[in-house]
Design a protein around this motif. Structure first.
Motif, mmCIF file in Angstrom:
data_model
loop_
_atom_site.group_PDB
_atom_site.id
_atom_site.type_symbol
_atom_site.label_atom_id
_atom_site.label_comp_id
_atom_site.label_asym_id
_atom_site.label_seq_id
_atom_site.Cartn_x
_atom_site.Cartn_y
_atom_site.Cartn_z
ATOM 1 N N LYS A 48 0.727 -1.390 -0.020
ATOM 2 C CA LYS A 48 0.138 0.056 0.057
ATOM 3 C C LYS A 48 0.758 1.155 -0.066
ATOM 4 N N TYR A 49 2.042 1.321 0.769
ATOM 5 C CA TYR A 49 2.673 2.378 0.947
ATOM 6 C C TYR A 49 3.926 2.465 0.135
ATOM 7 N N VAL A 50 4.792 1.394 -0.484
ATOM 8 C CA VAL A 50 5.849 1.214 -0.971
ATOM 9 C C VAL A 50 5.849 0.415 -2.562
ATOM 10 N N PHE A 61 14.447 1.293 -8.390
ATOM 11 C CA PHE A 61 13.601 2.407 -8.303
ATOM 12 C C PHE A 61 12.654 1.983 -7.000
ATOM 13 N N LEU A 62 12.633 3.148 -6.191
ATOM 14 C CA LEU A 62 11.678 3.039 -5.017
ATOM 15 C C LEU A 62 10.808 4.198 -4.779
ATOM 16 N N ALA A 63 9.597 4.344 -4.513
ATOM 17 C CA ALA A 63 8.711 5.018 -4.337
ATOM 18 C C ALA A 63 7.880 5.041 -2.911
ATOM 19 N N MET A 64 7.888 5.850 -2.063
ATOM 20 C CA MET A 64 6.947 5.351 -0.796
ATOM 21 C C MET A 64 6.359 6.597 -0.295
ATOM 22 N N LYS A 65 5.291 6.479 0.643
ATOM 23 C CA LYS A 65 4.653 7.072 0.894
ATOM 24 C C LYS A 65 4.648 6.898 2.496
ATOM 25 N N GLN A 83 -0.158 6.269 -8.365
ATOM 26 C CA GLN A 83 -1.147 6.021 -7.216
ATOM 27 C C GLN A 83 -1.083 6.180 -5.989
ATOM 28 N N LEU A 84 0.280 6.459 -5.508
ATOM 29 C CA LEU A 84 0.692 6.850 -4.068
ATOM 30 C C LEU A 84 0.144 8.075 -3.711
ATOM 31 N N VAL A 85 0.454 9.047 -4.744
ATOM 32 C CA VAL A 85 0.202 10.422 -4.522
ATOM 33 C C VAL A 85 -1.264 10.765 -4.545
ATOM 34 N N GLU A 86 -1.826 11.284 -3.487
ATOM 35 C CA GLU A 86 -3.227 11.683 -3.619
ATOM 36 C C GLU A 86 -3.315 13.392 -3.923
ATOM 37 N N ASP A 87 -4.570 13.558 -4.576
ATOM 38 C CA ASP A 87 -4.712 14.656 -5.208
ATOM 39 C C ASP A 87 -3.660 15.428 -5.932
#
Length: 503
Positions: free
Chosen positions: A283-285, A318-322, A480-484
């Motif tokens: 969900k977050y990474v 590559f890594l993206a996380m919230k 999809q991690l980034v809201e709004d």
């Protein structure tokens, strides 16, 4: 500026790449600026058999061709060399004798800095061997130990490394170097926040919608495939560099600008990070791996085709996380981190996204662009700060357009050049200032935070690793991690942002 005391800098791994390409050139730059103490010697230590003269000759290759001859001669006279087997304790009395001889000949007090520019497996052996001949004791002068990253490969190894280092050196003698913290633009985060009355009052959840940190590299793994395949973006970038950036963005004001005061506040940020449980990782990474693609009409290999990489590797490039910071200042504010290799350009920046105005007066009435304000703090390249805000377009009505106000470090009248990270960090250690060095408890806390994520990847083969074509901004699913909204897609140029894009 505090003057560094006279001392001897001992570089273990003196025949290695880091010494030649970073440390020696950094020391020469400090020499140029008259920042080195008059009585300073640099003793290179390695297994290779070299005389002082041969060592000096080798180092000359990395000093540049247009340097002042007198300056170079003065600098080279500071260099000495001692061949020992660094992993064997029986060679350390030889090292101690050589240090005391140089100190006596050059009238240098018995102040020693030991720089471990070596493979990590020696990080525990060298301090133990130094202690065996009492070179860790500060009775007759200071003793400092500089340790290069990686500070462990997971939480357990980081704890073990800290424990072993502390068996032989005190925490205030240990300097864990992270070259990211030596960048002028990283240090300016503190000045931007705490010296400006227009920023600090709004640096909180009441005014900030989210914070985004990007560190992109256009290169792939190059010739480091064998190393990188056992590391990956989490270990190589996130656990150290990017979490340290988060600490500086999110910290509370320190009581004084002093090492422990600042590092205490960074630690508090790490303690406030909301844990990501193993079952929440998907969900977050998001993790990805670059695949074969064409960049500027040239075929570029995918990660699994790189030399030294397992053809079935699941190592993330590559890594993206919230994530969230659960404290009073940042309650409910999402933080986003993104890093990767083979992205469109090389750029590192922090973006503060402010909340939109509560009443969209002009946007609602005239169906025009209504964007939130952004403060972009550029770490590299084109170092500086960019503020985006709305202005009225000339003519009838109230059409709003986003405009830029920017500042570049190169515009400072007395700034001839930005000092390299190793220059600043070496000088700080010489002066006994550990502000920009990582402390053991913060290193462990950062590992503690990312360990469940790495555990989930290891234990659950169903967590996907997404392919992304080399030269793109990573897997589409990361959006999809980034809201709004979406990620900001930065260019190499900070000036004229939004007008043209230099990659």
């Amino acid at each position: 500026m505090k003057q560094a005391e006279s001392h001897i800098l001992v570089i273990f791994g003196a025949s290695g790449d880091l010494t030649k390409r970073k440390l020696i050139p950094a020391l020469l730059e400090l020499e140029k600026q008259n920042l080195l103490p008059d009585a300073l010697a640099v003793l290179g230590v390695s297994r290779t058999n070299l005389s002082d003269r041969e060592f000096r000759q080798r180092m000359t290759e990395f000093l540049g061709k247009n340097e002042d001859e007198k300056l170079v001669t003065k600098f080279l006279d500071r260099l000495f060399y001692q061949s020992i087997s660094t992993s064997e304790s029986y060679d350390y009395p030889v090292l101690k004798d050589r240090l005391l001889t140089i100190a006596k000949e050059k009238a240098i007090p018995e102040n020693f800095i030991f720089y471990l520019s070596t493979p990590p497996q020696l990080y525990e052996i060298i301090p133990k061997n130094l202690a065996s001949v009492d070179l860790n004791k500060s009775d007759d002068g200071f003793r400092r130990l500089i340790v290069e990253k990686p500070f462990g490969t997971d939480l357990n190894s980081a704890k073990e490394l800290n424990k072993n280092l502390l068996n032989y050196f005190a925490e205030n003698q240990i300097y864990r170097i992270d070259h990211y913290l030596g960048k002028e633009s990283v240090q300016n985060l503190l000045v931007t926040r705490f010296s400006n009355g227009i920023f600090e009052p709004i640096w909180n959840h009441n005014f900030i919608h989210h914070v985004e940190i990007t560190s992109a590299e256009s290169l792939g793994v190059e010739n480091r495939g064998g190393y990188y395949d056992h590391s990956g973006a989490m270990r190589d970038m996130v656990q150290n560099h990017l979490l340290q950036l988060v600490g500086m963005v999110a910290m509370e004001p320190p009581v004084v600008v002093e090492a422990d005061a600042i590092r205490n506040e960074v630690l508090k940020v790490f303690q406030s990070l909301r844990p990501i449980k193993e079952e929440e990782v998907e969900k977050y990474v998001i993790r990805g791996q670059y695949i074969e693609s064409h960049i500027k009409n040239e075929l570029v290999k995918g990660y699994r085709q790189e030399e030294g990489v397992d053809p079935e590797s699941r190592t993330e490039t590559f890594l993206a996380m919230k994530f969230f910071i659960d404290n009073w200042r940042w309650a409910g504010v999402p933080f986003y981190i993104r890093t990767g290799k083979k992205l469109p350009t090389r750029v590192t920046e922090v973006v503060i996204h402010f909340k939109k105005t509560p009443h969209h007066l002009f946007g609602n009435q005239y169906n025009t662009e209504q964007t939130a304000n952004q403060l972009v703090i550029r770490i590299q390249p084109d170092e500086g700060i960019l503020l985006k805000f709305g202005m009225k377009v000339p003519g009838a009505g109230f059409r709003v357009q986003s405009v830029n106000m920017d500042f570049h470090y190169e515009d400072l009248a007395d700034a001839q050049r930005l000092p390299a990270a190793y220059e600043r960090l070496l000088l700080d250690c010489m002066q006994g200032d550990a502000t920009l060095y990582s402390r053991g408890d913060a290193v462990e806390k950062a590992w503690e935070y990312v360990q469940p994520i790495m555990n989930a990847w290891q234990n659950n083969a169903e967590i996907p690793i997404y392919g992304y074509p080399a030269g793109t901004w990573g897997p589409d699913v990361a959006d999809q991690l980034v809201e709004d909204g979406q990620w900001r897609y930065p260019c190499k140029n900070l000036s004229n942002d939004g007008t043209y894009c230099e990659l």
